[in-house]
Scaffold this active site. Sequence first.
Site, PDB file in Angstrom:
ATOM      1  N   ALA A 265       0.841  -1.190   0.000  1.00 24.34           N
ATOM      2  CA  ALA A 265       0.000   0.000   0.000  1.00 24.34           C
ATOM      3  C   ALA A 265       0.876   1.239   0.000  1.00 24.34           C
ATOM      4  O   ALA A 265       2.088   1.124   0.126  1.00 24.34           O
ATOM      5  CB  ALA A 265      -0.904   0.009   1.241  1.00 24.34           C
ATOM      6  N   HIS A 300       0.134   1.044   9.375  1.00 22.98           N
ATOM      7  CA  HIS A 300       1.423   1.506   8.842  1.00 22.98           C
ATOM      8  C   HIS A 300       1.229   2.733   7.941  1.00 22.98           C
ATOM      9  O   HIS A 300       1.888   3.762   8.129  1.00 22.98           O
ATOM     10  CB  HIS A 300       2.077   0.363   8.064  1.00 22.98           C
ATOM     11  N   GLU A 301       0.321   2.618   6.996  1.00 21.63           N
ATOM     12  CA  GLU A 301       0.129   3.735   6.058  1.00 21.63           C
ATOM     13  C   GLU A 301      -0.408   4.961   6.792  1.00 21.63           C
ATOM     14  O   GLU A 301       0.011   6.083   6.526  1.00 21.63           O
ATOM     15  CB  GLU A 301      -0.822   3.336   4.919  1.00 21.63           C
ATOM     16  N   HIS A 304       2.323   6.776   8.659  1.00 22.08           N
ATOM     17  CA  HIS A 304       3.207   7.560   7.783  1.00 22.08           C
ATOM     18  C   HIS A 304       2.769   9.026   7.710  1.00 22.08           C
ATOM     19  O   HIS A 304       3.565   9.879   7.338  1.00 22.08           O
ATOM     20  CB  HIS A 304       3.183   6.993   6.361  1.00 22.08           C
TER      21      HIS A 304
END
Length: 876
Positions: A265, A300-301, A304
Amino acid sequence: MAEPQAIHLSDYRPPAYRVEKTELTFDLDPSTTRVRTRLHLQRHPEYGEDAALTLHGHGLTTERVAIDGQALLESEYRIEDDQLVIDRVPAEFVLDTEVVIDPANNTALEGLYVSGPMFCTQCEPEGFRRITWYPDRPDVMSVFTTTVIGDRQRQPVLLSNGNPIERGELPNDRHFVTWEDPHPKPSYLFALVAGSLECVRDSFTTMSGREVALELWVEAPNLEKTDWAMASLKRAMTWDEEAYGREYDLDLFMIVAVDDFNMGAMENKGLNIFNSAAVLANPQTTTDAAFQRIEGIVAHEYFHNWSGNRVTCRDWFQLALKEGFTVFRDQSFSSDINSAPVKRIEDAALLRTLQFAEDAGPTAHPVRPDHFIEISNFYTLTIYEKGAEIVRMLSNLLGEETFRRGSDLYFERFDGQAVRVEDFVDVMAEVSGEDLTQFMRWYAQAGTPQLTARSDYNAEQRQLTLTIRQQTPPTPGQEDKQALHVPVRMGLLGADGEPIKLVINGESNGTDTVLHLREAEQRWVFDDVDEGAVPSLLRGFSAPVRLDYPWSRDELSHLMRFDEDGFNRWDATQRLALIAIEEMMVAHQRGELMALDARLIEAFRHLLREPTDDKAVLAEMLRLPSEAWIAEQQTRVDIDAIHGARRAAIEQLADNLFAEFESVYHANQQTDAYAPTPDQIASRSLRNVALSYLVANGEPEALNMARAQYEADHNMTDVRAALTLLAHSDRADLGDPAIRAFGERWAHDSLVMDQWFATQVTRPQADALERVRFLMKHPAFSIKNPNRVRALIGAFTQQNRVNFHRLDGQGYQLLADVVIELNRLNPEIAARMIVPLTRYHRLDEQRQKLMRGELERIRKEELSRNVYEVVEKALA
Ligand code: 0A1
Ligand code: ZN
C-alpha cells in the site's frame, strides 16, 4: 544501451529551484491522458543565475513548455536522459508544461496507470516523473492543487490529495473535480484515483475534537469486505494519539483498493492507495493471518502521515528514516492490540530468516545505503525490518518515556521538512544525553553481527563470568567491520527454575538487565550465583544479531519451561528442535535411519500436557524451525536433507504424541461466531498446528478430520488450513476433489484464487513444478498482475525449496523465463522475483552452476535498471 550508473549519497546537492506551488490538470483518457502543469518556481539563495533548471521526466510526450506565459522554442530547452534542462531562467517564474501519457499501456504500474475499471497512481519513489516534468525528489516540497477531468459515466469518482474545493460539468459528458492539499509535500506523495467506485463512510473525532470524514473506496462487489479495514483505521488513529500524541491533520482521510499494485500500500497524503489484498477482508475469504496483516498495513500507512509525510526524507538514501520508524510504530500497535509475545516472535522470525539471508547474500546493503543504481530495489527487509529493529533498540536504550520525548521533539522540530537519519538520532541523543555516535554504525554497516557468548562458573567464589564477542562478516564492498553498540537483554535462571538476582560489580540489577556490548569482546562477572544457573540471552530479541552459546539440551529444556521471557522460551524450543533436526540431517546424508531425539519428544509432551503459555505462544512453540531458518544455520546448504529431516521429525512427533495432539485439537473447537480476536486466533492457530501433526501421522482418521474441517466451512482460516493439509498429502483422492471444489467455488474472487494458487504450488510432491506451468495457463492467472505472480511464482520459488531447487534445473529455468518476461512488463516486480535465483552461494556446485547459468541467460537480455542491478551483483 549505456550501462546504468550508480548514484552516490556523497553527491547530494540541495535543489537549485523550489516549487512554491504546483497546479495540475489531468484530462483523463486511457491511452492519451493530457497533463497540464503549472509550477511556481523560485531559485534557492545558494545558487546563482547560471544555475540551470533541471526537471525529471520519463516516457512523456512533451507538447508545450512556457516560462511566464511565453512558449519556448525547442531550441530553448533540452531533453536528454530523462531530464528537461533549461539553461537560463529567472530567479522567480512560472513554468507551464503540457504532456501526453499512456496509462493504458503502463504495465510497470508506476506513475498513472489503468487497473481494471479505474485510473490510479503510484509515485513513490520516482513515479511522478512518469506523469509530468518535475523536480521529482523528496526534498522539494510543494502545495498541490489538482483538477481531474473525466468521463461522467466511466469515471464518476475523481479523487486526489487533500480536500475537494470545486466540481462541475463540462461539454461532451465530461466533468471535473478540483482538489487542494494545503500541506506541502514531495511529489512521491501525490495521488489520483478515478473510476466507478463505491464508498463506505465513517467518521473519527480527533483528540482535539475535530471531526474527520473517513472514506473507503472500492469496486461494488468488494463492499462486503470493508468493515475490518475501517475498524483497523479507527484503532490506528486512536493509538497514534495515545502512544505518540499525533493527530490527523485534514478533514478527510481516504483509502482506495486497487487490484494491480506492486507493493502492499502507499501512504499518499490524505489518499492512501492499497493493494486490494492488503485491505479487503471478510471471514469467508480471509485468514486470521491476513486479517492481522491488513490491520498492520492500514496502521502503517496511516502512521506515515507523521513519520514520512509531515516529516519526510531528504533523499532516498534516508528511506529507512521513514520506513524503519513507521514499521516500529506499526509493530508496537499490533503488539498492543494482539498477543505481544507472538507478534515479537513473528517479527523476529521474519527478520532472522529472510533479512539475515539478504544480509548474507550478494545484495546485502546497509540500512542507509551509500549508493544505488535503482532505488526501487531498496524497498527491502533490511530497510524496513532491520530499520525497525534499530529504532526498537533506541527505544529500549532510552526507555519509553525518553523515546517519546524524542519523537515529540523530532515531529515538532522537523515538521514540514525533509531530513536525514542523523536528525532523528541526534534528537534522541539530545533528549537522553546519551552518546549515540557508535550507535549510528548500525545504519552504515551491512551484515548481521555474530555474537559468541561463553560462561564460566567459579564454584568457590560463586561467580559466573559471561564473555561476549562480536564480529560482523564482510559484505560486498564492505570488507572491514567495526564493533557495534549491541544491547543484550538477559537474565539467569536457577537450577530450580527461579530467576536469579543479577549482581554485577556489587551492583544489583533485578532479575532482568541489559548488557551494553560495545567492544569486540567484553566480560561481565555475576556475584552470588549458585551452581547450575542457565543464562537466558538476547531476551525479546533485543538486537538483530545471531547468537551462539553452547546450551546443552537439558539447559534448553529448562529455558523452555522456566524462562520468564516468552520470546526466549520460544527460541529455546527452536534451538532444541534445530539440534535434533541437524542430527537427523547427518543421518539423512549417510542414508541411515533418522531417529528423533527423545528429549524433544518429551519437551513437546510436556508442552502439550501442561501448557504454561498462552495458546498463541504455545502454537508458535509447536511449529518446528522453518526450512529457511534451518538453512540459515548451515555453511553448506543441503536442500534435500533439510526437507527430509524436518519432515521425519514432524512425523515422529506425530507418532509419539498422537493422543496429545488429538486432545488439543478437540479442546480448541470453536463454537462462537467467527471474529478475528486475539483469543479466537490463538485457539485456531493451536488447533490447526495440532491438526497438521495428526495428518502427518498418516492415519486415515486424521485425514478424515481434515476433510471434515474443510467441509464444515466455518471460516477461511480453518478451510485453508485443512485444504493445505489435504492438497499436500499423498492422498490425491482427497486432495484433488477439495482443490477442484475450492477453485470452482471461488473462481469469481481473485484474492481467494491467489490462495488457491499458492496452496497448490507449495506441495512438497514432485509434481509441484508441473502444476505451476499448468496454472500459469489458468484463466485466473495473469502475469501482468503482481498479486497473481506472487501467489503462483513467488510461493513456488520462495516457499517450495525442494521443488524450486530440483536437480534438473527446471525450477531455475522457469523462474528465469518469468523474470525475462517481467523485465519488459514490470521491472520492479521482475527484480523482486529474481531474488531466489541469486541465493546460490552456499548450495552444492551442481545447483550453483545451474543457477548462475540462468542468471547469465537473463543478463543477455536488454535489461531494466532494476534487473540489471540485481543480476550484476549476483554474478559479481
Ligand atoms: N511507502 C510504501 C511502500 C511502497 C513503496 C513503493 C511502491 O511502489 C513502487 C509502493 C509502496 C510503504 O511503506 O507502505
Ligand atoms: Zn512504509
